[in-house]
Design an enzyme around this catalytic site. Sequence first.
Site, PDB file in Angstrom:
ATOM      1  N   ALA A  66      -0.693  -1.887   6.570  1.00 17.82           N
ATOM      2  CA  ALA A  66      -1.952  -1.209   6.252  1.00 17.82           C
ATOM      3  C   ALA A  66      -2.317  -1.573   4.822  1.00 17.82           C
ATOM      4  O   ALA A  66      -1.441  -1.930   4.021  1.00 17.82           O
ATOM      5  CB  ALA A  66      -1.767   0.292   6.384  1.00 17.82           C
ATOM      6  N   GLY A 113       2.201  -1.707   9.187  1.00 19.43           N
ATOM      7  CA  GLY A 113       1.166  -1.686  10.219  1.00 19.43           C
ATOM      8  C   GLY A 113       1.017  -3.013  10.948  1.00 19.43           C
ATOM      9  O   GLY A 113       0.546  -3.045  12.091  1.00 19.43           O
ATOM     10  N   GLU A 116       3.529  -2.867  13.560  1.00 25.29           N
ATOM     11  CA  GLU A 116       3.047  -1.885  14.544  1.00 25.29           C
ATOM     12  C   GLU A 116       1.958  -2.493  15.435  1.00 25.29           C
ATOM     13  O   GLU A 116       1.890  -2.216  16.634  1.00 25.29           O
ATOM     14  CB  GLU A 116       2.531  -0.637  13.820  1.00 25.29           C
ATOM     15  CG  GLU A 116       3.662   0.108  13.113  1.00 25.29           C
ATOM     16  CD  GLU A 116       3.168   1.294  12.297  1.00 25.29           C
ATOM     17  OE1 GLU A 116       2.522   1.056  11.251  1.00 25.29           O
ATOM     18  OE2 GLU A 116       3.397   2.432  12.713  1.00 25.29           O
ATOM     19  N   GLU A 136       7.767   1.217   5.103  1.00 20.44           N
ATOM     20  CA  GLU A 136       6.993   2.368   4.614  1.00 20.44           C
ATOM     21  C   GLU A 136       7.792   3.307   3.729  1.00 20.44           C
ATOM     22  O   GLU A 136       7.253   3.904   2.805  1.00 20.44           O
ATOM     23  CB  GLU A 136       6.398   3.152   5.801  1.00 20.44           C
ATOM     24  CG  GLU A 136       5.204   2.484   6.457  1.00 20.44           C
ATOM     25  CD  GLU A 136       5.570   1.473   7.540  1.00 20.44           C
ATOM     26  OE1 GLU A 136       6.759   1.075   7.635  1.00 20.44           O
ATOM     27  OE2 GLU A 136       4.661   1.079   8.290  1.00 20.44           O
TER      28      GLU A 136
HETATM   29  N1  CO8 Z   1      -2.147  -3.942   1.358  1.00 16.67           N
HETATM   30  C1  CO8 Z   1      -3.026  -4.412   0.444  1.00 16.67           C
HETATM   31  N2  CO8 Z   1      -2.866  -5.600  -0.180  1.00 16.67           N
HETATM   32  C2  CO8 Z   1      -1.761  -6.306   0.106  1.00 16.67           C
HETATM   33  C3  CO8 Z   1      -0.817  -5.880   1.036  1.00 16.67           C
HETATM   34  C4  CO8 Z   1      -1.038  -4.635   1.685  1.00 16.67           C
HETATM   35  N3  CO8 Z   1      -0.219  -4.157   2.616  1.00 16.67           N
HETATM   36  N4  CO8 Z   1       0.175  -6.791   1.098  1.00 16.67           N
HETATM   37  C5  CO8 Z   1      -0.165  -7.774   0.248  1.00 16.67           C
HETATM   38  N5  CO8 Z   1      -1.334  -7.485  -0.351  1.00 16.67           N
HETATM   39  C6  CO8 Z   1      -2.047  -8.283  -1.345  1.00 16.67           C
HETATM   40  C7  CO8 Z   1      -1.393  -8.184  -2.716  1.00 16.67           C
HETATM   41  O1  CO8 Z   1      -1.819  -7.004  -3.383  1.00 16.67           O
HETATM   42  C8  CO8 Z   1      -1.886  -9.455  -3.351  1.00 16.67           C
HETATM   43  O2  CO8 Z   1      -3.208  -9.256  -3.758  1.00 16.67           O
HETATM   44  P1  CO8 Z   1      -3.653  -9.683  -5.265  1.00 16.67           P
HETATM   45  O3  CO8 Z   1      -3.470 -11.175  -5.306  1.00 16.67           O
HETATM   46  O4  CO8 Z   1      -5.079  -9.256  -5.325  1.00 16.67           O
HETATM   47  O5  CO8 Z   1      -2.743  -8.966  -6.209  1.00 16.67           O
HETATM   48  C9  CO8 Z   1      -1.928 -10.451  -2.197  1.00 16.67           C
HETATM   49  O6  CO8 Z   1      -1.957  -9.657  -1.007  1.00 16.67           O
HETATM   50  C10 CO8 Z   1      -0.720 -11.353  -2.121  1.00 16.67           C
HETATM   51  O7  CO8 Z   1       0.430 -10.529  -2.127  1.00 16.67           O
HETATM   52  P2  CO8 Z   1       1.645 -10.722  -3.141  1.00 16.67           P
HETATM   53  O8  CO8 Z   1       1.168 -11.293  -4.430  1.00 16.67           O
HETATM   54  O9  CO8 Z   1       2.397  -9.423  -3.207  1.00 16.67           O
HETATM   55  O10 CO8 Z   1       2.485 -11.849  -2.379  1.00 16.67           O
HETATM   56  P3  CO8 Z   1       4.044 -12.064  -2.452  1.00 16.67           P
HETATM   57  O11 CO8 Z   1       4.308 -13.355  -1.778  1.00 16.67           O
HETATM   58  O12 CO8 Z   1       4.561 -11.913  -3.831  1.00 16.67           O
HETATM   59  O13 CO8 Z   1       4.676 -10.884  -1.569  1.00 16.67           O
HETATM   60  C11 CO8 Z   1       4.823  -9.409   0.326  1.00 16.67           C
HETATM   61  C12 CO8 Z   1       4.378 -10.785  -0.196  1.00 16.67           C
HETATM   62  C13 CO8 Z   1       6.332  -9.307   0.268  1.00 16.67           C
HETATM   63  C14 CO8 Z   1       4.346  -9.298   1.753  1.00 16.67           C
HETATM   64  C15 CO8 Z   1       4.199  -8.295  -0.556  1.00 16.67           C
HETATM   65  O14 CO8 Z   1       2.804  -8.543  -0.665  1.00 16.67           O
HETATM   66  C16 CO8 Z   1       4.364  -6.912  -0.009  1.00 16.67           C
HETATM   67  O15 CO8 Z   1       5.437  -6.356  -0.113  1.00 16.67           O
HETATM   68  N6  CO8 Z   1       3.290  -6.338   0.610  1.00 16.67           N
HETATM   69  C17 CO8 Z   1       3.288  -4.984   1.062  1.00 16.67           C
HETATM   70  C18 CO8 Z   1       4.087  -4.845   2.326  1.00 16.67           C
HETATM   71  C19 CO8 Z   1       4.136  -3.395   2.769  1.00 16.67           C
HETATM   72  O16 CO8 Z   1       4.688  -2.532   2.099  1.00 16.67           O
HETATM   73  N7  CO8 Z   1       3.536  -3.100   3.934  1.00 16.67           N
HETATM   74  C20 CO8 Z   1       3.515  -1.786   4.474  1.00 16.67           C
HETATM   75  C21 CO8 Z   1       2.268  -1.086   4.066  1.00 16.67           C
HETATM   76  S1  CO8 Z   1       2.238   0.613   4.580  1.00 16.67           S
HETATM   77  C22 CO8 Z   1       1.841   0.557   6.196  1.00 16.67           C
HETATM   78  O17 CO8 Z   1       1.643  -0.483   6.764  1.00 16.67           O
HETATM   79  C23 CO8 Z   1       1.702   1.861   6.884  1.00 16.67           C
HETATM   80  C24 CO8 Z   1       1.044   1.726   8.259  1.00 16.67           C
HETATM   81  C25 CO8 Z   1       0.671   3.072   8.806  1.00 16.67           C
HETATM   82  C26 CO8 Z   1      -0.483   3.654   8.049  1.00 16.67           C
HETATM   83  C27 CO8 Z   1      -0.827   4.981   8.590  1.00 16.67           C
HETATM   84  C28 CO8 Z   1      -2.048   5.534   7.877  1.00 16.67           C
HETATM   85  C29 CO8 Z   1      -1.879   6.934   7.380  1.00 16.67           C
END
Ligand code: CO8
Length: 259
Positions: A66, A113, A116, A136
């Site tokens: 998400a 997500g 999911e 999460e």
């Molecule tokens: N949301 C928003 N932006 C994201 C997300 C995300 N989930 N993942 C990556 N991005 C963005 C980064 O912010 C970055 O943007 P910017 O260049 O503007 O800073 C760009 O994508 C590239 O990402 P990274 O620079 O972080 O790339 P890396 O190669 O260093 O890392 C990763 C890649 C490991 C995938 C890292 O981006 C990461 O850990 N992302 C988050 C993963 C995560 O925690 N996902 C779970 C999110 S929570 C969720 O999904 C809950 C679902 C249920 C919701 C229910 C609603 C109530």
Amino acid sequence: MSENIVHFEIKNKKAYLQINRPNALNALNKNVLTEIRDCCEILKDNKQIQVLIVSGSGDKSFVAGADIKELQELHNQNKEGENFSQWGAEIFSKLEQLPQITIARVQGFALGGGLELALACDFIIASEKARFSLPEVTLGLIPGFSGTQRLAKRIGSAKAIEWIVTAERYSATEALACGLVNHVVKSEDLIAFTEQIAEKIIKNAPLAVKTAKKVIQASEDSTFKEGCDIESKHFGLLLNQSESAEGISAFIEKRPAQF
Ligand code: CO8
């Protein structure tokens, strides 16, 4: 529907839904979820399309979860978090309930997500570079788009608990070993391999394929005996259709069936 955030295309009995936010690693924001819902609305009554392939754009990520920036806006907003979770879960249920066979074609990250979303598809085909996790708890959250339920059903509750509470990231091979994904292929073969599977499906009798999915899904909410009764009922219904008349005649006449 916006052309940019989700690409939706129909080609020869197959539909393709591709999430296209590569700069955010295809994270699911409200607009993406709305467009997935709209695609499901298009597909749910469509009898021509038999397979849906769900993917993310670029090589790096299927979907990285998400949109965390949107989640931040929901912080401390009374029931907004619950409402958002329910809304997303309903969209994923619509996807799960589609009459088409749905395949998640996963390259790169399938996180939160994103995993999911893949779990709401009928099965997952992954590239060897795919990485799976429900991270999460690292954000102080739990999965919110039915991931706690679907992961436990797919790989068993003991493994699902470990995956969710450790937030560990798993390789495609590890995901294959525990039954999360059906196939792992080389990255360069992912598209062609998924197409081959889709082609096998669309060659078969469409009503039978659709019915098989419906009957298998029915087992989730029924006892074994109830499931067997549902199977018998649908077997009987199919045997009275022109589709099975053609399939059976074709076998006896030693010719390919024309469905
Ligand atoms: N949301 C928003 N932006 C994201 C997300 C995300 N989930 N993942 C990556 N991005 C963005 C980064 O912010 C970055 O943007 P910017 O260049 O503007 O800073 C760009 O994508 C590239 O990402 P990274 O620079 O972080 O790339 P890396 O190669 O260093 O890392 C990763 C890649 C490991 C995938 C890292 O981006 C990461 O850990 N992302 C988050 C993963 C995560 O925690 N996902 C779970 C999110 S929570 C969720 O999904 C809950 C679902 C249920 C919701 C229910 C609603 C109530």
